[in-house]
Design an enzyme around this catalytic site. Sequence first.
Site, short mmCIF file in Angstrom:
data_model
loop_
_atom_site.label_atom_id
_atom_site.label_comp_id
_atom_site.label_asym_id
_atom_site.label_seq_id
_atom_site.Cartn_x
_atom_site.Cartn_y
_atom_site.Cartn_z
CD GLU A 158 -3.17 -1.04 2.07
OE1 GLU A 158 -3.28 -0.25 2.82
OE2 GLU A 158 -4.04 -1.98 1.82
CD GLU A 162 -3.41 -6.14 2.92
OE1 GLU A 162 -4.43 -5.45 3.39
OE2 GLU A 162 -2.26 -6.19 3.10
O1 AHR Z 1 -5.30 -6.16 6.72
C1 AHR Z 1 -5.19 -5.12 7.89
C2 AHR Z 1 -4.71 -4.08 6.89
O2 AHR Z 1 -5.30 -3.60 5.62
C3 AHR Z 1 -3.20 -4.19 6.24
O3 AHR Z 1 -2.07 -3.78 7.08
C4 AHR Z 1 -2.94 -3.12 5.30
O4 AHR Z 1 -2.35 -3.47 3.96
C5 AHR Z 1 -4.45 -2.87 4.95
O5 AHR Z 1 -4.89 -1.50 4.50
#
Ligand code: AHR
Length: 509
Positions: free
Chosen positions: A177, A308
């Site tokens: 991110e 994710e």
């Molecule tokens: O999964 C929780 C968080 O969500 C992670 O650390 C981040 O990459 C995303 O914003």
Amino acid sequence: MTDLVVPAVINLDVTGPVISRHLYGHFAEHLGRCIYGGFYVGEDSDLPNEGGIRLDVVAALRALDIPNLRWPGGCFADEYHWMDGIGPKSERPVMVNTHWGNVEENNHFGTHEFMALCELLGAEPYISGNVGSGTVKEMSDWVEYLTRAGDSPMVRLRKANGREEPWRVRFWGLGNEAWGCGGNMSAQQYAAEARRFGTYCRDHGDNKLYRIAAGANAADYAWTETLMKQAGELGCAYRPTGFMQALSFHYYTIPGTWQDKGDATAFDTDDYYRTMVKAAYVDELISRHSAVMDCYDPGRTVGLALDEWGTWWNVEPGTEPGFLHQQNTLRDALVAGLHFDVFHRHAGRLVMANIAQTVNVLQAMILTDPDTQALVLTPTYHVFEMNKGHHDAASLRVDPLAELPARRVGTDTLATVSLSASRKDGRVLVSLSNLDADRPADVELDLRGGAVADVRARILTAAKLQDHNTPDRPDAVAPRAHDGVTATASGLRVHLPAHSFVTVEGRLA
Ligand code: AHR
């Protein structure tokens, strides 16, 4: 039997792209009780463990054949300095985990512990390197430490810490991110950083890295375009030896607002349908990121990794807000089933997906009780288990012969039946979801180009969408045999009760 019949054709002899097992990947961050108390309890724990790793958690995850595990973050990855997590535990420096609860991190779970965990799980490691606050040298050294054989400064250090042979590491993340917690960069800035970091993450010996650039937030297609364009202009990115073999994007299912995401268990039918609309949106996201990539890489050399995904609810009452601990109901399971149907359809470009996160955080497979340490498998766990047969299977197109049943949800339309299919080793697996909260449906599968014998079906459902598993009722939502499948002249008729996930498996005859 029901009056709602959905006819669909599957050509059993016409296969599509292989569904990589890595679409069933996982994610473990130093966040809340995912690592500490989840995977890792320390050698002195009363719980059965190997090197501090909980063996009941390992056994439960081995049953899923989890293909890869992403670590150490997430946002944590960009403030993690790997050298703090090697050597004698008593000498490892303590740091503050500023992203997640501002708690102290003692670094007792570090590189060796993570690699041992992957070995116990039989999963490939996916390491997220630190671009945000780390250096190119630091990342390059980490790769050398992990993967180089023979003799070198990092090899000597690894051996001094008790590991003679190098490990094999393929998946390597270039930050996380970068548009947010990973450094608040613009796409242009990050593309330059990714090139620099990716260049010095070397392939040592025959260990070939698969470098995954940190990609877009949800619908930020411009981010994907910038990365693809800049990588392409350099002329080397798309080679297997280039600095980027894949790029990622992240998308969470959040029906509420960022401040009030919604409750994990106390929700009504409207909340449920809003959730399903948000989950189904992942199809558009993957299609549009893929379309951008196709412009620059029509040969599909670069992979897309949704590293994710999952539901994100308000934390359980009474738990630390920074620990992201949430319950998991039948609704979460249906979200997972829907995602997998979408993933299977995009198997030609989507090379990896990682649910966030494996234990005790967000849409987890496993919840452990902080007091009793009891372990509970969530409804989502069961979807992963029921879909195991799709790992590395050839996708089969499912063509509905009529419009899928749908309902209006605000200004959106939600198709309430979802399906996908694959074949592998002479077996066929069909996954079917009925997302309608109240109405059953029958799917009439017209199987062409072959036949299926020895059919077995399983179902995951519950009386209420809100049902979930607890230490007292660990099997409130668990799969059972489904007798709702009947043979027809041209294939199979599958009964789907309201809010259910069903798998039908058979031998190709
Ligand atoms: O999964 C929780 C968080 O969500 C992670 O650390 C981040 O990459 C995303 O914003």
